[in-house]
Design a protein around this motif. Structure first.
Motif, PDB file in Angstrom:
ATOM      1  N   PHE A 227       6.656  60.666  51.254  1.00  0.00           N
ATOM      2  CA  PHE A 227       7.433  60.261  50.080  1.00  0.00           C
ATOM      3  C   PHE A 227       8.864  60.804  50.132  1.00  0.00           C
ATOM      4  CE2 PHE A 227       2.965  60.696  48.978  1.00  0.00           C
ATOM      5  CZ  PHE A 227       2.679  59.458  48.429  1.00  0.00           C
ATOM      6  N   SER A 228       9.257  61.337  51.285  1.00  0.00           N
ATOM      7  CA  SER A 228      10.554  62.007  51.386  1.00  0.00           C
ATOM      8  C   SER A 228      11.736  61.047  51.315  1.00  0.00           C
ATOM      9  CB  SER A 228      10.623  62.806  52.692  1.00  0.00           C
ATOM     10  OG  SER A 228      10.441  61.947  53.818  1.00  0.00           O
ATOM     11  N   PHE A 229      11.495  59.738  51.470  1.00  0.00           N
ATOM     12  CA  PHE A 229      12.597  58.772  51.431  1.00  0.00           C
ATOM     13  C   PHE A 229      12.643  58.020  50.110  1.00  0.00           C
ATOM     14  CE2 PHE A 229      12.115  59.593  55.891  1.00  0.00           C
ATOM     15  CZ  PHE A 229      13.410  59.519  56.391  1.00  0.00           C
ATOM     16  N   PHE A 230      11.933  58.539  49.109  1.00  0.00           N
ATOM     17  CA  PHE A 230      11.938  57.870  47.803  1.00  0.00           C
ATOM     18  C   PHE A 230      13.349  57.785  47.229  1.00  0.00           C
ATOM     19  CE2 PHE A 230      11.702  58.138  43.131  1.00  0.00           C
ATOM     20  CZ  PHE A 230      11.038  56.937  42.879  1.00  0.00           C
ATOM     21  N   ASN A 231      14.127  58.860  47.392  1.00  0.00           N
ATOM     22  CA  ASN A 231      15.494  58.861  46.842  1.00  0.00           C
ATOM     23  C   ASN A 231      16.447  57.990  47.662  1.00  0.00           C
ATOM     24  OD1 ASN A 231      15.406  60.567  49.044  1.00  0.00           O
ATOM     25  ND2 ASN A 231      16.917  61.982  48.229  1.00  0.00           N
ATOM     26  N   LYS A 232      15.969  57.460  48.791  1.00  0.00           N
ATOM     27  CA  LYS A 232      16.768  56.550  49.616  1.00  0.00           C
ATOM     28  C   LYS A 232      16.088  55.185  49.693  1.00  0.00           C
ATOM     29  CE  LYS A 232      18.638  60.249  52.562  1.00  0.00           C
ATOM     30  NZ  LYS A 232      20.032  60.118  52.144  1.00  0.00           N
ATOM     31  N   TRP A 233      15.342  54.832  48.639  1.00  0.00           N
ATOM     32  CA  TRP A 233      14.562  53.596  48.678  1.00  0.00           C
ATOM     33  C   TRP A 233      15.443  52.369  48.875  1.00  0.00           C
ATOM     34  CZ3 TRP A 233      15.573  49.680  45.298  1.00  0.00           C
ATOM     35  CH2 TRP A 233      16.324  50.007  44.160  1.00  0.00           C
ATOM     36  N   HIS A 234      16.678  52.405  48.338  1.00  0.00           N
ATOM     37  CA  HIS A 234      17.550  51.240  48.463  1.00  0.00           C
ATOM     38  C   HIS A 234      18.024  51.041  49.897  1.00  0.00           C
ATOM     39  CE1 HIS A 234      19.604  54.885  47.257  1.00  0.00           C
ATOM     40  NE2 HIS A 234      20.750  54.429  47.687  1.00  0.00           N
ATOM     41  N   PHE A 235      18.237  52.149  50.620  1.00  0.00           N
ATOM     42  CA  PHE A 235      18.609  52.027  52.025  1.00  0.00           C
ATOM     43  C   PHE A 235      17.429  51.518  52.856  1.00  0.00           C
ATOM     44  CE2 PHE A 235      21.627  55.410  50.635  1.00  0.00           C
ATOM     45  CZ  PHE A 235      22.791  54.696  50.854  1.00  0.00           C
ATOM     46  N   CYS A 236      16.235  52.012  52.540  1.00  0.00           N
ATOM     47  CA  CYS A 236      15.028  51.541  53.237  1.00  0.00           C
ATOM     48  C   CYS A 236      14.806  50.051  52.982  1.00  0.00           C
ATOM     49  CB  CYS A 236      13.808  52.343  52.781  1.00  0.00           C
ATOM     50  SG  CYS A 236      13.906  54.117  53.098  1.00  0.00           S
TER      51      CYS A 236
ATOM     52  N   VAL B 133      14.835  55.223  64.138  1.00  0.00           N
ATOM     53  CA  VAL B 133      16.168  55.832  64.170  1.00  0.00           C
ATOM     54  C   VAL B 133      16.585  56.256  62.766  1.00  0.00           C
ATOM     55  CG1 VAL B 133      18.614  55.415  64.636  1.00  0.00           C
ATOM     56  CG2 VAL B 133      16.878  54.572  66.216  1.00  0.00           C
ATOM     57  N   TYR B 134      16.341  55.388  61.785  1.00  0.00           N
ATOM     58  CA  TYR B 134      16.731  55.731  60.412  1.00  0.00           C
ATOM     59  C   TYR B 134      15.896  56.892  59.884  1.00  0.00           C
ATOM     60  CZ  TYR B 134      17.832  55.483  55.494  1.00  0.00           C
ATOM     61  OH  TYR B 134      18.235  55.816  54.225  1.00  0.00           O
ATOM     62  N   ALA B 135      14.589  56.890  60.185  1.00  0.00           N
ATOM     63  CA  ALA B 135      13.731  57.988  59.744  1.00  0.00           C
ATOM     64  C   ALA B 135      14.174  59.311  60.360  1.00  0.00           C
ATOM     65  CB  ALA B 135      12.274  57.695  60.110  1.00  0.00           C
ATOM     66  N   ASP B 136      14.712  59.240  61.577  1.00  0.00           N
ATOM     67  CA  ASP B 136      15.151  60.437  62.286  1.00  0.00           C
ATOM     68  C   ASP B 136      16.562  60.859  61.889  1.00  0.00           C
ATOM     69  OD1 ASP B 136      14.166  62.348  63.962  1.00  0.00           O
ATOM     70  OD2 ASP B 136      14.796  61.373  65.811  1.00  0.00           O
ATOM     71  N   ASN B 137      17.386  59.875  61.466  1.00  0.00           N
ATOM     72  CA  ASN B 137      18.782  60.151  61.116  1.00  0.00           C
ATOM     73  C   ASN B 137      19.158  59.449  59.813  1.00  0.00           C
ATOM     74  OD1 ASN B 137      19.631  61.299  64.013  1.00  0.00           O
ATOM     75  ND2 ASN B 137      18.530  59.380  64.318  1.00  0.00           N
TER      76      ASN B 137
ATOM     77  N   ASP C 154      22.888  58.897  58.672  1.00  0.00           N
ATOM     78  CA  ASP C 154      23.790  58.049  59.451  1.00  0.00           C
ATOM     79  C   ASP C 154      23.817  56.606  58.957  1.00  0.00           C
ATOM     80  OD1 ASP C 154      24.647  60.099  61.090  1.00  0.00           O
ATOM     81  OD2 ASP C 154      22.996  59.829  62.497  1.00  0.00           O
ATOM     82  N   GLY C 155      22.892  56.245  58.087  1.00  0.00           N
ATOM     83  CA  GLY C 155      22.937  54.928  57.460  1.00  0.00           C
ATOM     84  C   GLY C 155      22.159  53.845  58.178  1.00  0.00           C
ATOM     85  N   VAL C 156      22.052  52.704  57.495  1.00  0.00           N
ATOM     86  CA  VAL C 156      21.256  51.578  57.987  1.00  0.00           C
ATOM     87  C   VAL C 156      21.942  50.883  59.160  1.00  0.00           C
ATOM     88  CG1 VAL C 156      20.349  49.300  57.353  1.00  0.00           C
ATOM     89  CG2 VAL C 156      20.151  51.205  55.755  1.00  0.00           C
ATOM     90  N   ILE C 157      23.259  50.680  59.067  1.00  0.00           N
ATOM     91  CA  ILE C 157      23.988  49.987  60.131  1.00  0.00           C
ATOM     92  C   ILE C 157      23.868  50.767  61.439  1.00  0.00           C
ATOM     93  CG2 ILE C 157      26.216  49.106  60.889  1.00  0.00           C
ATOM     94  CD1 ILE C 157      24.990  47.617  58.539  1.00  0.00           C
ATOM     95  N   PHE C 158      23.971  52.092  61.354  1.00  0.00           N
ATOM     96  CA  PHE C 158      23.822  52.914  62.550  1.00  0.00           C
ATOM     97  C   PHE C 158      22.431  52.739  63.148  1.00  0.00           C
ATOM     98  CE2 PHE C 158      22.123  56.830  64.384  1.00  0.00           C
ATOM     99  CZ  PHE C 158      23.034  57.065  65.409  1.00  0.00           C
TER     100      PHE C 158
ATOM    101  N   ILE D 137      20.412  50.160  62.992  1.00  0.00           N
ATOM    102  CA  ILE D 137      20.283  48.853  63.649  1.00  0.00           C
ATOM    103  C   ILE D 137      21.042  48.841  64.971  1.00  0.00           C
ATOM    104  CG2 ILE D 137      20.869  46.415  63.444  1.00  0.00           C
ATOM    105  CD1 ILE D 137      20.373  46.662  60.445  1.00  0.00           C
ATOM    106  N   ARG D 138      22.272  49.345  64.955  1.00  0.00           N
ATOM    107  CA  ARG D 138      23.064  49.368  66.189  1.00  0.00           C
ATOM    108  C   ARG D 138      22.435  50.270  67.237  1.00  0.00           C
ATOM    109  NH1 ARG D 138      29.299  49.862  63.825  1.00  0.00           N
ATOM    110  NH2 ARG D 138      29.478  47.688  63.119  1.00  0.00           N
ATOM    111  N   ARG D 139      21.899  51.401  66.794  1.00  0.00           N
ATOM    112  CA  ARG D 139      21.284  52.335  67.737  1.00  0.00           C
ATOM    113  C   ARG D 139      20.023  51.737  68.359  1.00  0.00           C
ATOM    114  NH1 ARG D 139      22.478  55.863  71.438  1.00  0.00           N
ATOM    115  NH2 ARG D 139      21.022  57.615  71.586  1.00  0.00           N
ATOM    116  N   SER D 140      19.257  51.012  67.549  1.00  0.00           N
ATOM    117  CA  SER D 140      18.066  50.357  68.081  1.00  0.00           C
ATOM    118  C   SER D 140      18.447  49.312  69.129  1.00  0.00           C
ATOM    119  CB  SER D 140      17.267  49.700  66.953  1.00  0.00           C
ATOM    120  OG  SER D 140      16.134  49.022  67.449  1.00  0.00           O
ATOM    121  N   LEU D 141      19.473  48.523  68.832  1.00  0.00           N
ATOM    122  CA  LEU D 141      19.934  47.521  69.799  1.00  0.00           C
ATOM    123  C   LEU D 141      20.409  48.186  71.087  1.00  0.00           C
ATOM    124  CD1 LEU D 141      21.914  45.143  67.406  1.00  0.00           C
ATOM    125  CD2 LEU D 141      19.715  44.684  68.495  1.00  0.00           C
ATOM    126  N   ALA D 142      21.075  49.345  70.948  1.00  0.00           N
ATOM    127  CA  ALA D 142      21.566  50.053  72.131  1.00  0.00           C
ATOM    128  C   ALA D 142      20.417  50.655  72.939  1.00  0.00           C
ATOM    129  CB  ALA D 142      22.543  51.148  71.707  1.00  0.00           C
TER     130      ALA D 142
END
Length: 263
Positions: free
Chosen positions: A121-130, A186-190, A193-197, A199-204
């Motif tokens: 439940f640690s990402f509850f406060n970031k639910w909108h980014f998720c 990547v997002y769970a780990d960082n 750094d945000g959602v765009i990062f 997605i870009r990191r996954s593509l890389a």
């Protein structure tokens, strides 16, 4: 133990590492990390969708057995199911933080740590980014179906063209899913750094031509286990899916470390 800084560990080694982690922590913690978020998501889905179906009256028409009425209300039922599908997507987006928390939970297990239930439940406060991450991935997948849908609307009689475009769209969708498969990790780990990062990191990270096929074969190797699990009234799934998620967490760490060493 497989050690080679220039190559990724084979899928068999990744599965072995996951089984070793299961032996270290026991089956209880990985299964709990899977059951808790999935149970909450399923419960919320069932309650809201059943309430929506009852309000719309679709369930009464179908359960009544009066198929003549159902045919007469076909367009109404179709539109209602579209709304229910949209509601399902919205609910999934709002509860996406549970999926990200579960991903973080299994990443910690793969690294030998002992995560608590609070991690789920640690990402509850970031639910909108998720939610934004989940909707971005869904939008990218839906775009692959756009050419086929457009052809069906503009050229309804060209069936062969529809088949070809649907096939191409299906292959493109699988490719996009594979390229973006590490975005949640990547997002769970960082998270900072945000959602765009993410997605870009996954593509890389998945830019190597061999990696999408490696992920595909990794997931495919669990199909026999899932088939066997289907004969256990679903009980086997409680063991197979945590095993799959933990193996995938090891794959993410393997790719991440290799990319860091190449920098």
């Amino acid at each position: 133990m497989y050690v080679n800084e220039n190559e990724l560990a084979p899928n068999a080694v990744l599965r072995l590492r996951a089984r070793t982690a299961f032996l270290k922590f026991g089956w209880g913690k990985p299964i709990l990390g899977f059951v808790v978020p999935c149970s909450i998501t399923c419960a919320v889905m069932i309650i809201i969708l059943r309430a929506a179906a009852a309000i719309s009256g679709v369930s009464e028409v179908i359960m009544s057995g009066n198929f003549q009425d159902a045919l007469e209300q076909q367009e109404y039922i179709y539109n209602t199911f579209l709304r229910l599908s949209a509601a399902t997507m919205v609910i999934s987006a709002l509860l996406a933080f549970l999926g990200v928390g579960m991903t973080k939970f299994f990443i910690e297990l793969a690294r030998g740590n002992t995560p608590t239930i609070k991690v789920l439940f640690s990402f509850f406060n970031k639910w909108h980014f998720c939610a934004a991450l989940m909707l971005a991935r869904t939008a990218a997948e839906l775009l692959t179906a756009a050419p086929a849908l457009l052809a069906e609307y503009l050229l309804p009689s060209y069936l062969i063209l529809h088949m070809i475009l649907n096939l191409v769209g299906f292959v493109a969708r699988i490719y996009i899913v594979l390229r973006l498969c590490l975005a949640v990790c990547v997002y769970a780990d960082n998270p900072n750094d945000g959602v765009i990062f993410a997605i870009r990191r996954s593509l890389a990270l998945m830019g190597n031509r061999s990696l999408p096929s490696k992920v595909f074969l990794l997931v495919l190797s669990f199909v026999p286990w899932l088939i066997l699990a289907s004969f256990t009234c679903g009980v086997g799934v409680l063991f197979v899916l945590p095993y799959l998620f933990l193996t995938f967490a090891h794959f993410y760490d393997e790719v991440r470390v290799k990319a860091r060493n190449e920098m």
